[in-house]
Design a protein around this motif. Structure first.
Motif, PDB file in Angstrom:
ATOM      1  N   LYS A 234     -39.542  -3.785  22.297  1.00  0.00           N
ATOM      2  CA  LYS A 234     -39.010  -4.173  23.604  1.00  0.00           C
ATOM      3  C   LYS A 234     -40.131  -4.275  24.637  1.00  0.00           C
ATOM      4  N   LYS A 235     -41.119  -3.326  24.531  1.00  0.00           N
ATOM      5  CA  LYS A 235     -42.245  -3.346  25.472  1.00  0.00           C
ATOM      6  C   LYS A 235     -43.060  -4.615  25.298  1.00  0.00           C
ATOM      7  N   ILE A 236     -43.290  -5.012  24.037  1.00  0.00           N
ATOM      8  CA  ILE A 236     -44.057  -6.226  23.758  1.00  0.00           C
ATOM      9  C   ILE A 236     -43.329  -7.444  24.314  1.00  0.00           C
ATOM     10  N   SER A 237     -42.007  -7.469  24.119  1.00  0.00           N
ATOM     11  CA  SER A 237     -41.211  -8.591  24.620  1.00  0.00           C
ATOM     12  C   SER A 237     -41.270  -8.664  26.141  1.00  0.00           C
ATOM     13  N   LEU A 238     -41.244  -7.485  26.784  1.00  0.00           N
ATOM     14  CA  LEU A 238     -41.305  -7.442  28.243  1.00  0.00           C
ATOM     15  C   LEU A 238     -42.646  -7.968  28.746  1.00  0.00           C
ATOM     16  N   VAL A 239     -43.729  -7.551  28.082  1.00  0.00           N
ATOM     17  CA  VAL A 239     -45.066  -8.015  28.461  1.00  0.00           C
ATOM     18  C   VAL A 239     -45.171  -9.522  28.303  1.00  0.00           C
ATOM     19  N   LEU A 240     -44.651 -10.035  27.177  1.00  0.00           N
ATOM     20  CA  LEU A 240     -44.687 -11.480  26.945  1.00  0.00           C
ATOM     21  C   LEU A 240     -43.890 -12.229  28.004  1.00  0.00           C
ATOM     22  N   ALA A 241     -42.754 -11.666  28.379  1.00  0.00           N
ATOM     23  CA  ALA A 241     -41.919 -12.312  29.395  1.00  0.00           C
ATOM     24  C   ALA A 241     -42.648 -12.387  30.733  1.00  0.00           C
ATOM     25  N   ILE A 242     -43.342 -11.289  31.083  1.00  0.00           N
ATOM     26  CA  ILE A 242     -44.096 -11.262  32.345  1.00  0.00           C
ATOM     27  C   ILE A 242     -45.218 -12.293  32.316  1.00  0.00           C
ATOM     28  N   LEU A 243     -45.911 -12.369  31.172  1.00  0.00           N
ATOM     29  CA  LEU A 243     -47.005 -13.330  31.044  1.00  0.00           C
ATOM     30  C   LEU A 243     -46.505 -14.763  31.169  1.00  0.00           C
ATOM     31  N   ILE A 244     -45.340 -15.026  30.583  1.00  0.00           N
ATOM     32  CA  ILE A 244     -44.767 -16.376  30.654  1.00  0.00           C
ATOM     33  C   ILE A 244     -44.419 -16.730  32.095  1.00  0.00           C
ATOM     34  N   VAL A 245     -43.856 -15.757  32.833  1.00  0.00           N
ATOM     35  CA  VAL A 245     -43.506 -15.990  34.236  1.00  0.00           C
ATOM     36  C   VAL A 245     -44.761 -16.271  35.059  1.00  0.00           C
ATOM     37  N   LEU A 246     -45.806 -15.471  34.834  1.00  0.00           N
ATOM     38  CA  LEU A 246     -47.056 -15.665  35.571  1.00  0.00           C
ATOM     39  C   LEU A 246     -47.687 -17.009  35.253  1.00  0.00           C
ATOM     40  N   LEU A 247     -47.659 -17.394  33.974  1.00  0.00           N
ATOM     41  CA  LEU A 247     -48.213 -18.678  33.567  1.00  0.00           C
ATOM     42  C   LEU A 247     -47.441 -19.824  34.203  1.00  0.00           C
ATOM     43  N   ALA A 248     -46.132 -19.691  34.226  1.00  0.00           N
ATOM     44  CA  ALA A 248     -45.300 -20.736  34.822  1.00  0.00           C
ATOM     45  C   ALA A 248     -45.592 -20.867  36.310  1.00  0.00           C
ATOM     46  N   ALA A 249     -45.799 -19.717  36.970  1.00  0.00           N
ATOM     47  CA  ALA A 249     -46.107 -19.743  38.405  1.00  0.00           C
ATOM     48  C   ALA A 249     -47.444 -20.418  38.654  1.00  0.00           C
ATOM     49  N   THR A 250     -48.416 -20.126  37.768  1.00  0.00           N
ATOM     50  CA  THR A 250     -49.743 -20.734  37.908  1.00  0.00           C
ATOM     51  C   THR A 250     -49.669 -22.239  37.725  1.00  0.00           C
ATOM     52  N   VAL A 251     -48.939 -22.682  36.703  1.00  0.00           N
ATOM     53  CA  VAL A 251     -48.785 -24.113  36.447  1.00  0.00           C
ATOM     54  C   VAL A 251     -48.071 -24.781  37.615  1.00  0.00           C
ATOM     55  N   SER A 252     -47.026 -24.094  38.121  1.00  0.00           N
ATOM     56  CA  SER A 252     -46.274 -24.642  39.249  1.00  0.00           C
ATOM     57  C   SER A 252     -47.179 -24.827  40.453  1.00  0.00           C
ATOM     58  N   TRP A 253     -48.038 -23.823  40.739  1.00  0.00           N
ATOM     59  CA  TRP A 253     -48.962 -23.912  41.876  1.00  0.00           C
ATOM     60  C   TRP A 253     -49.936 -25.063  41.693  1.00  0.00           C
ATOM     61  N   SER A 254     -50.472 -25.185  40.458  1.00  0.00           N
ATOM     62  CA  SER A 254     -51.472 -26.226  40.214  1.00  0.00           C
ATOM     63  C   SER A 254     -50.888 -27.617  40.344  1.00  0.00           C
ATOM     64  N   GLN A 255     -49.547 -27.730  40.118  1.00  0.00           N
ATOM     65  CA  GLN A 255     -48.914 -29.036  40.203  1.00  0.00           C
ATOM     66  C   GLN A 255     -48.502 -29.381  41.632  1.00  0.00           C
ATOM     67  N   GLN A 256     -48.510 -28.376  42.497  1.00  0.00           N
ATOM     68  CA  GLN A 256     -48.143 -28.630  43.879  1.00  0.00           C
ATOM     69  C   GLN A 256     -49.254 -29.400  44.581  1.00  0.00           C
ATOM     70  N   LYS A 257     -48.871 -30.176  45.558  1.00  0.00           N
ATOM     71  CA  LYS A 257     -49.843 -30.854  46.393  1.00  0.00           C
ATOM     72  C   LYS A 257     -50.361 -29.847  47.404  1.00  0.00           C
ATOM     73  N   VAL A 258     -51.662 -29.580  47.369  1.00  0.00           N
ATOM     74  CA  VAL A 258     -52.232 -28.536  48.220  1.00  0.00           C
ATOM     75  C   VAL A 258     -52.107 -28.895  49.692  1.00  0.00           C
ATOM     76  N   PHE A 259     -52.372 -30.163  50.031  1.00  0.00           N
ATOM     77  CA  PHE A 259     -52.323 -30.587  51.431  1.00  0.00           C
ATOM     78  C   PHE A 259     -51.188 -31.586  51.638  1.00  0.00           C
ATOM     79  N   THR A 260     -50.388 -31.324  52.644  1.00  0.00           N
ATOM     80  CA  THR A 260     -49.285 -32.234  52.986  1.00  0.00           C
ATOM     81  C   THR A 260     -49.436 -32.783  54.398  1.00  0.00           C
TER      82      THR A 260
END
Length: 334
Positions: A2-28
């Motif tokens: 369960k601990k391993i699954s929790l760690v993986l879930a957190i990593l996936i969320v962080l990765l998704a957030a990073t990808v989301s940020w990189s896809q955002q337009k920095v200047f509007t």
């Protein structure tokens, strides 16, 4: 498990957030470069070239406004007081690196991320009708009439004013050094006969040299300088070798943002700056400035800025011009 699954879930969320940020337009919204010197000078022209070259990468319009005064401190204050989100960029020269020792601004080089586009060599010029035909003519007259030869060497502090003071101090002459709001008005003072001598960059006076309105007498550098349409200028150190103790004191033209600007924004501005440096327009501007292209950003630009800040501010101490002790500001000796 369960601990391993929790760690993986957190990593996936962080990765998704990073990808989301990189896809955002920095200047509007449009970005503004606040050029801390007067219009028409090397800093102004360089930043207008950078603005044009950066807008495609940033995806927004990049405007330039001039906010001279206080040896660039007014523009620095304005940019520092704005949100550190990259939307307000400081258009700057090496003058900003003199400010700590003058007490001109509360920041030092470590507080900014620097971007250096290039720099032009210094030249000593006189009006074409001047009685001075060589630099030694100026030296001889200054010795005969201490404090009477009028010199325009941009604002104070600036590399041109401090370098001139270092030169005259070293060779043992005293001139009447008049303060102007930048290199452009200094050149104008030479053209109108308001001053006898002008000390600015070769680029800022190039058109007037080529039009035979100003005559260059010597380069305030340690190596010969080739000026298009004029020829090769002798370095001042050929006449006064001891000046190698204080020279070179280079011009630097570029821009800066507060060091605590979020990293994704710094990365985007760095990419835009790098692209701008490759444009034909920017190459033409630097060529017209008789400037050596630097294209420095990131740690290389920051390391060089700290090194120059050290050289400049301890030179102020040696020249008895410092208003603050560089050591107290955390600026180590060279």
């Amino acid at each position: 498990m369960k601990k391993i699954s929790l760690v993986l879930a957190i990593l996936i969320v962080l990765l998704a957030a990073t990808v989301s940020w990189s896809q955002q337009k920095v200047f509007t919204r449009p970005v503004t470069i606040v050029c801390a010197s007067a219009a028409g000078g090397g800093t102004d022209q360089t930043n207008r070239g950078l603005a044009e070259g950066m807008k495609e990468t940033l995806g927004v319009q990049v405007n330039v406004i001039n906010m001279p005064g206080g040896g660039m401190a007014i523009g620095m204050d304005y940019v520092w007081g704005k949100p550190h989100d990259g939307s307000t960029i400081l258009g700057v020269s090496e003058t900003a690196l003199f400010l700590p020792g003058f007490g001109g601004h509360h920041t030092t080089a470590k507080d900014w991320q620097w971007f250096w586009a290039g720099g032009s060599p210094g030249v000593v010029l006189v009006p074409m009708q001047s009685k001075y035909k060589t630099f030694m003519d100026i030296v001889d007259d200054a010795k005969a009439r201490p404090g009477q030869v009028k010199v325009a060497a941009s604002g104070h502090p600036s590399v041109w004013s401090i370098k001139w003071i270092a030169i005259t101090t070293s060779i043992g002459i005293k001139t009447n050094d008049l303060v102007y709001g930048g290199s452009a008005p200094s050149v104008t003072a030479g053209l109108t006969g308001e001053v006898d001598v002008v000390h600015v960059s070769a680029g800022e006076a190039l058109q007037y040299m080529q039009a035979k309105k100003l005559r260059p007498l010597v380069a305030t550098e340690v190596e010969p300088v080739n000026i298009p349409g004029i020829g090769t200028m002798q370095p001042i150190t050929d006449m006064f070798p001891d000046l190698k103790k204080v020279l070179p004191m280079p011009q630097m033209l570029g821009m800066a943002i507060p060091i605590n600007t979020p990293q994704p924004i710094k990365d985007t501005i760095t990419r835009a700056f790098t692209v701008a440096m490759t444009t034909d327009a920017m190459k033409r501007i630097l060529e017209a400035q008789v400037a050596t292209p630097f294209g420095l950003s990131g740690e290389k630009a920051n390391s060089l800025s700290k090194s120059l800040e050290s050289q400049f501010n301890w030179a102020l101490v040696d020249l008895k011009l410092a208003k603050k002790n560089p050591a107290a500001l955390g600026i180590a000796k060279p």
